[in-house]
Design a protein around this motif. Structure first.
Motif, PDB file in Angstrom:
ATOM      1  N   UNK A 153       0.805  -1.237  -0.072  1.00  0.00           N
ATOM      2  CA  UNK A 153      -0.212  -0.045   0.130  1.00  0.00           C
ATOM      3  C   UNK A 153       0.776   1.247  -0.033  1.00  0.00           C
ATOM      4  N   UNK A 154       2.126   1.096   0.059  1.00  0.00           N
ATOM      5  CA  UNK A 154       2.959   2.203   0.461  1.00  0.00           C
ATOM      6  C   UNK A 154       4.365   2.097  -0.563  1.00  0.00           C
ATOM      7  N   UNK A 155       4.556   3.186  -1.216  1.00  0.00           N
ATOM      8  CA  UNK A 155       5.625   3.287  -2.116  1.00  0.00           C
ATOM      9  C   UNK A 155       6.444   4.288  -1.726  1.00  0.00           C
ATOM     10  N   UNK A 156       7.743   4.026  -1.033  1.00  0.00           N
ATOM     11  CA  UNK A 156       8.765   5.055  -0.472  1.00  0.00           C
ATOM     12  C   UNK A 156       9.702   5.598  -1.429  1.00  0.00           C
ATOM     13  N   UNK A 157       9.595   6.835  -1.920  1.00  0.00           N
ATOM     14  CA  UNK A 157      10.738   7.215  -2.774  1.00  0.00           C
ATOM     15  C   UNK A 157      11.677   8.220  -2.142  1.00  0.00           C
ATOM     16  N   UNK A 186      18.495   6.324   3.689  1.00  0.00           N
ATOM     17  CA  UNK A 186      17.735   5.105   3.659  1.00  0.00           C
ATOM     18  C   UNK A 186      17.648   4.323   5.024  1.00  0.00           C
ATOM     19  N   UNK A 187      19.004   4.242   5.430  1.00  0.00           N
ATOM     20  CA  UNK A 187      19.008   3.296   6.749  1.00  0.00           C
ATOM     21  C   UNK A 187      18.168   3.882   7.676  1.00  0.00           C
ATOM     22  N   UNK A 192      13.200   4.157  11.059  1.00  0.00           N
ATOM     23  CA  UNK A 192      12.105   4.989  11.888  1.00  0.00           C
ATOM     24  C   UNK A 192      10.740   4.177  11.582  1.00  0.00           C
ATOM     25  N   UNK A 193      10.510   3.428  10.214  1.00  0.00           N
ATOM     26  CA  UNK A 193       9.391   2.636   9.780  1.00  0.00           C
ATOM     27  C   UNK A 193       9.609   1.764   8.899  1.00  0.00           C
ATOM     28  N   UNK A 194       9.044   0.490   8.771  1.00  0.00           N
ATOM     29  CA  UNK A 194       8.988  -0.583   8.124  1.00  0.00           C
ATOM     30  C   UNK A 194       8.662   0.161   6.694  1.00  0.00           C
ATOM     31  N   UNK A 195       9.488  -0.325   5.625  1.00  0.00           N
ATOM     32  CA  UNK A 195       9.182   0.072   4.034  1.00  0.00           C
ATOM     33  C   UNK A 195       9.131  -1.121   3.414  1.00  0.00           C
ATOM     34  N   UNK A 247      18.761  -5.699   3.636  1.00  0.00           N
ATOM     35  CA  UNK A 247      18.353  -6.716   3.082  1.00  0.00           C
ATOM     36  C   UNK A 247      16.846  -7.270   3.218  1.00  0.00           C
ATOM     37  N   UNK A 248      16.095  -6.775   3.973  1.00  0.00           N
ATOM     38  CA  UNK A 248      14.655  -7.030   3.969  1.00  0.00           C
ATOM     39  C   UNK A 248      13.702  -5.995   3.470  1.00  0.00           C
ATOM     40  N   UNK A 249      14.277  -5.088   2.876  1.00  0.00           N
ATOM     41  CA  UNK A 249      13.780  -4.082   2.045  1.00  0.00           C
ATOM     42  C   UNK A 249      13.774  -4.080   0.610  1.00  0.00           C
TER      43      UNK A 249
END
Length: 325
Positions: free
Chosen positions: A136-140, A154-155, A160-163, A190-192
């Motif tokens: 539902x969210x695309x972080x740019x 980015x880190x 701050x919140x899961x992306x 590695x999980x993003x």
């Protein structure tokens, strides 16, 4: 058939979740596109609401009961079959009861999202698969002039919140520096899932989630530039651009600006009404972009969006001001 006499068939479609899997049916062999898989549902009868129609069809076809209040809009897709146009009105729910079986003799079963293969479904159903898999969210990212700053931002953003999906849009970096940032993000996060921007060559070289193209780069394409196992998105601003994105095989599009935004103060927002009109004609999932944060997610979904895309709601936070890096 004479112009203006084509029939619009309104179909309610259900994405029914249980334990991380989705209810799927197989079309009878003797019907149009027989043997292919489909999401259960059926025609909306005259005078019937789409949610009521879906609840009725699910019960009649699969013996599954859903509450209309538990249904959430997922995507609306128009598909032209030549003699008729079909509007697939797709809703999803994680709340259903009953033991599903094919009331009309059709096989029904549960599949995980990763088990959904586009070629197993009618072409009109395939954007539904993208909508199911996309977050539902695309972080740019915002733009910075130093590679180290980009990586640290980015880190910190992920801390701050899961992306669920991060697009590295860094136009001020050189090609070499940009490639280095992508590699560092893949290593340190590695999980993003990481998307690259306007760099299709990196998709073949690095384990990125996919490619996002600016409209300037996408406009000249005639086919999909990445394999089917990678995401492909396009930045769009109007109906023609959305149509072209679909024609070249995009899995999603961003559309905006919806509202005025500090990063592009010269761009006048189209507003939610215009956004809803455009998403209603799109045949790919669409992210609302421009002046939007998580507080607008429900509003965006009600306007037909897959979700929200943006920068300021994660790239600059109270703990991550530009002067802090």
């Amino acid at each position: 058939m004479a112009e203006g006499t084509r029939k619009l068939v309104h179909v309610a479609v259900g994405v029914i979740w249980r334990d991380g899997r989705i209810l799927i049916a197989r079309r009878p062999d003797d019907v149009h596109q027989g043997g292919l898989l489909e999401f259960p549902g059926g025609k909306v009868e005259p005078g019937e609401g789409v949610q009521q129609a879906l609840a009725r069809e699910l019960l009649e076809e699969t013996a599954v009961s859903v509450s209309t209040e538990a249904l959430e809009p997922l995507i609306r897709i128009r598909h032209d079959y030549g003699d008729k146009e079909v509007l697939l009105d797709v809703w999803q729910t994680h709340d259903s009861t009953g033991s599903p079986h094919g009331v009309e003799g059709q096989p029904v079963f549960w599949l995980a999202p990763v088990e959904l293969t586009a070629s197993d479904f009618p072409a009109a159903n395939r954007p539904i698969i993208s909508a199911i898999r996309l977050p539902r969210q695309l972080a740019i990212t915002g733009d910075v002039s130093k590679a180290g700053t980009a990586v640290e931002r980015c880190v910190r953003g992920v801390e701050y919140q899961e992306l669920p999906l991060m697009l590295l849009r860094l136009p001020s970096l050189t090609s070499e520096a940009y490639t280095g940032v992508v590699g560092q993000c893949l290593q340190r996060l590695p999980d993003t899932p990481v998307m690259v921007h306007d760099r299709p060559e990196l998709v073949a070289d690095l384990p990125v989630a996919g490619l996002h193209l600016s409209w300037r780069r996408a406009a000249s394409l005639t086919e999909r530039p990445v394999p089917d196992d990678r995401w492909f998105g396009v930045s769009c601003h109007n109906a023609d651009e959305l149509a072209h994105a679909a024609a070249i095989g995009a899995d999603y599009a961003t559309l905006g600006p919806v509202l005025p935004t500090p990063t592009h103060p010269e761009a006048e927002g189209m507003g939610w009404d215009r956004f809803a009109v455009l998403t209603d004609t799109a045949v790919v999932p669409v992210y609302a972009l421009g002046g939007i944060g998580p507080d607008y997610l429900d509003r965006a979904i009600q306007a037909g969006a897959q979700g929200i895309a943006g920068i300021s709601w994660w790239w600059i936070t109270p703990d991550n001001r530009p002067e802090a890096i």
